[in-house]
Write a protein that holds these residues in place. Sequence first.
Motif, PDB file in Angstrom:
ATOM      1  N   LYS A 244       0.834  -1.210   0.000  1.00 12.52           N
ATOM      2  CA  LYS A 244       0.000   0.000   0.000  1.00 12.52           C
ATOM      3  C   LYS A 244       0.868   1.259   0.000  1.00 12.52           C
ATOM      4  O   LYS A 244       0.641   2.201  -0.771  1.00 12.52           O
ATOM      5  N   GLY A 245       1.873   1.301   0.877  1.00 15.33           N
ATOM      6  CA  GLY A 245       2.783   2.444   0.873  1.00 15.33           C
ATOM      7  C   GLY A 245       3.527   2.562  -0.438  1.00 15.33           C
ATOM      8  O   GLY A 245       3.688   3.662  -0.987  1.00 15.33           O
ATOM      9  N   PHE A 246       3.978   1.422  -0.964  1.00 14.03           N
ATOM     10  CA  PHE A 246       4.681   1.413  -2.245  1.00 14.03           C
ATOM     11  C   PHE A 246       3.768   1.891  -3.365  1.00 14.03           C
ATOM     12  O   PHE A 246       4.155   2.695  -4.223  1.00 14.03           O
ATOM     13  N   GLY A 247       2.517   1.439  -3.369  1.00 14.45           N
ATOM     14  CA  GLY A 247       1.565   1.859  -4.394  1.00 14.45           C
ATOM     15  C   GLY A 247       1.302   3.356  -4.363  1.00 14.45           C
ATOM     16  O   GLY A 247       1.225   4.016  -5.408  1.00 14.45           O
ATOM     17  N   LEU A 248       1.169   3.907  -3.159  1.00 15.96           N
ATOM     18  CA  LEU A 248       0.970   5.356  -3.028  1.00 15.96           C
ATOM     19  C   LEU A 248       2.177   6.124  -3.560  1.00 15.96           C
ATOM     20  O   LEU A 248       2.027   7.186  -4.188  1.00 15.96           O
ATOM     21  N   ALA A 249       3.374   5.598  -3.338  1.00 19.46           N
ATOM     22  CA  ALA A 249       4.591   6.256  -3.840  1.00 19.46           C
ATOM     23  C   ALA A 249       4.590   6.309  -5.359  1.00 19.46           C
ATOM     24  O   ALA A 249       5.024   7.301  -5.960  1.00 19.46           O
ATOM     25  N   VAL A 250       4.101   5.257  -6.005  1.00 20.22           N
ATOM     26  CA  VAL A 250       4.031   5.243  -7.462  1.00 20.22           C
ATOM     27  C   VAL A 250       3.002   6.261  -7.963  1.00 20.22           C
ATOM     28  O   VAL A 250       3.224   6.944  -8.975  1.00 20.22           O
ATOM     29  N   ILE A 251       1.878   6.402  -7.257  1.00 24.38           N
ATOM     30  CA  ILE A 251       0.882   7.418  -7.621  1.00 24.38           C
ATOM     31  C   ILE A 251       1.498   8.808  -7.548  1.00 24.38           C
ATOM     32  O   ILE A 251       1.250   9.666  -8.418  1.00 24.38           O
ATOM     33  N   VAL A 252       2.308   9.058  -6.526  1.00 19.71           N
ATOM     34  CA  VAL A 252       3.006  10.348  -6.433  1.00 19.71           C
ATOM     35  C   VAL A 252       3.876  10.567  -7.666  1.00 19.71           C
ATOM     36  O   VAL A 252       3.942  11.678  -8.210  1.00 19.71           O
ATOM     37  N   GLU A 253       4.554   9.520  -8.126  1.00 17.59           N
ATOM     38  CA  GLU A 253       5.378   9.651  -9.329  1.00 17.59           C
ATOM     39  C   GLU A 253       4.539  10.109 -10.522  1.00 17.59           C
ATOM     40  O   GLU A 253       4.989  10.923 -11.342  1.00 17.59           O
ATOM     41  N   VAL A 254       3.314   9.607 -10.625  1.00 17.66           N
ATOM     42  CA  VAL A 254       2.450  10.001 -11.742  1.00 17.66           C
ATOM     43  C   VAL A 254       2.195  11.503 -11.714  1.00 17.66           C
ATOM     44  O   VAL A 254       2.353  12.212 -12.726  1.00 17.66           O
ATOM     45  N   PHE A 255       1.807  12.022 -10.546  1.00 13.17           N
ATOM     46  CA  PHE A 255       1.435  13.437 -10.449  1.00 13.17           C
ATOM     47  C   PHE A 255       2.636  14.380 -10.457  1.00 13.17           C
ATOM     48  O   PHE A 255       2.467  15.582 -10.639  1.00 13.17           O
ATOM     49  N   THR A 256       3.826  13.849 -10.248  1.00  9.05           N
ATOM     50  CA  THR A 256       5.016  14.705 -10.218  1.00  9.05           C
ATOM     51  C   THR A 256       5.858  14.539 -11.482  1.00  9.05           C
ATOM     52  O   THR A 256       5.863  15.405 -12.348  1.00  9.05           O
ATOM     53  N   SER A 257       6.503  13.408 -11.624  1.00  8.71           N
ATOM     54  CA  SER A 257       7.457  13.244 -12.722  1.00  8.71           C
ATOM     55  C   SER A 257       6.827  12.810 -14.040  1.00  8.71           C
ATOM     56  O   SER A 257       7.267  13.236 -15.111  1.00  8.71           O
ATOM     57  N   ILE A 258       5.803  11.952 -13.990  1.00 11.58           N
ATOM     58  CA  ILE A 258       5.246  11.424 -15.235  1.00 11.58           C
ATOM     59  C   ILE A 258       4.467  12.509 -15.988  1.00 11.58           C
ATOM     60  O   ILE A 258       4.684  12.736 -17.187  1.00 11.58           O
ATOM     61  N   LEU A 259       3.564  13.212 -15.310  1.00 10.20           N
ATOM     62  CA  LEU A 259       2.769  14.247 -15.980  1.00 10.20           C
ATOM     63  C   LEU A 259       3.624  15.431 -16.430  1.00 10.20           C
ATOM     64  O   LEU A 259       3.316  16.073 -17.435  1.00 10.20           O
ATOM     65  N   SER A 260       4.694  15.724 -15.714  1.00  8.12           N
ATOM     66  CA  SER A 260       5.556  16.844 -16.102  1.00  8.12           C
ATOM     67  C   SER A 260       6.614  16.436 -17.113  1.00  8.12           C
ATOM     68  O   SER A 260       7.331  17.283 -17.646  1.00  8.12           O
ATOM     69  N   LEU A 261       6.735  15.118 -17.371  1.00 13.26           N
ATOM     70  CA  LEU A 261       7.825  14.583 -18.200  1.00 13.26           C
ATOM     71  C   LEU A 261       9.186  14.962 -17.616  1.00 13.26           C
ATOM     72  O   LEU A 261      10.142  15.252 -18.341  1.00 13.26           O
ATOM     73  N   GLY A 262       9.229  14.946 -16.295  1.00 15.26           N
ATOM     74  CA  GLY A 262      10.484  15.243 -15.595  1.00 15.26           C
ATOM     75  C   GLY A 262      11.185  13.964 -15.169  1.00 15.26           C
ATOM     76  O   GLY A 262      10.924  12.882 -15.704  1.00 15.26           O
ATOM     77  N   ASN A 263      12.063  14.086 -14.181  1.00 14.36           N
ATOM     78  CA  ASN A 263      12.853  12.948 -13.723  1.00 14.36           C
ATOM     79  C   ASN A 263      12.102  12.126 -12.697  1.00 14.36           C
ATOM     80  O   ASN A 263      11.567  12.661 -11.723  1.00 14.36           O
ATOM     81  N   THR A 264      12.064  10.808 -12.893  1.00 18.73           N
ATOM     82  CA  THR A 264      11.509   9.917 -11.881  1.00 18.73           C
ATOM     83  C   THR A 264      12.522   9.763 -10.748  1.00 18.73           C
ATOM     84  O   THR A 264      13.698  10.115 -10.895  1.00 18.73           O
ATOM     85  N   SER A 265      12.061   9.228  -9.635  1.00 19.46           N
ATOM     86  CA  SER A 265      12.949   9.060  -8.480  1.00 19.46           C
ATOM     87  C   SER A 265      14.231   8.338  -8.850  1.00 19.46           C
ATOM     88  O   SER A 265      15.325   8.717  -8.433  1.00 19.46           O
TER      89      SER A 265
END
Length: 363
Positions: A244-265
């Motif tokens: 669950k914690g890991f899944g939430l971290a991946v959702i954060v990646e979507v709203f931060t790095s994926i949508l902006s086409l920036g750097n993933t963690s």
Amino acid sequence: MSKRYDSDKVRDLVHRIYRAYGFTEEQSAEVAKTLVYTDLHGIASHGVQRMVMYDHFIQNGKIRVNSRPEIVKETDVSAVVDANFGLGQLNGIYSMNLAIKKAKAHGVGIVTTKRSGHYGIAGYYANMAADQGLIGMSSTNSRPAMLPTHATQAFVGTNPIAFAMPAEPHNFIYDAATSTVPQGKIEVYRKLEKDLPAFWVAKDGDQEINDHNDTEDLDALRDPLSNVGLTPLGGVREETGSHKGFGLAVIVEVFTSILSLGNTSTEITPEDLQVGPCQSFIAIDPAIFGDVDQIIKRFSEYLQQIRDLPAIPGKKIYVAGDKEAIAYEDRKQNGLEIDDKTLAEVKAIADRLGVSYGALDMA
């Protein structure tokens, strides 16, 4: 060991240090405000404790003093911001103000920001919206620190999620890493020479590290290729909710790095000056759903019902924001708690920049 220091004196010192770096008067005031706000609310991991890390990044060019954020894509309700490697707090304030402006005009504002820097506590930006009568959310990715469920190597960041909403007697502010604890809390425990609670940090996927003297292993937390990492919320096992914690971290990646086409963690390193964390800022006007006063009144009553539930002996029930409000009243009156090692780091920065620090105690 920690001691108490006058918050106004600390804010003044931080302000003068950032002026000495070359930030403007307004920028320096904003940075000092965010860092002291954090310590005033009892979040020692992300207050002035972080100044030594920012100092390192300013010196090596990862944080660029003269950079300014710019909008690279925009609609009525959204924007992508290129932070150009400016200081994270300044990027965060700019981006949340933009989201707030859009929410006030169109009901919703969503901004995603790339090539930024460590921006402190996510809750500061969510609360910027709540202070203006809006619902606020903010998240950031960060360099690899968390072990995905069943993995023996860190891949995602601590990737916090913050949510804030107006309420009485104070705003509801939820701000939490999607790992069991943020990296900064490990740093504070090491400075205070305190042993770590079970399963904050794990080795080889499931072996707990709970001794602050495990220097080699704890130093390996900074190496994404090591077999040491922070555990997700839920620990290291699916049976306790690690996924669950890991899944939430991946959702954060979507709203931060994926949508902006920036750097993933996994692409972020302290050494590469051409990559930086990504952040998201969301503001929602509750008026698009109905009468704002009635919505806030209903939410406040709901929160109070939670506080009034029967509690186990010796314990009190809190909702998000309660402990921080208590800490604020205490620290505003009695001073910030700053550990000796952090104070020495801040004084060393001041000395190098030719900034006098004087007496910071409560006298």
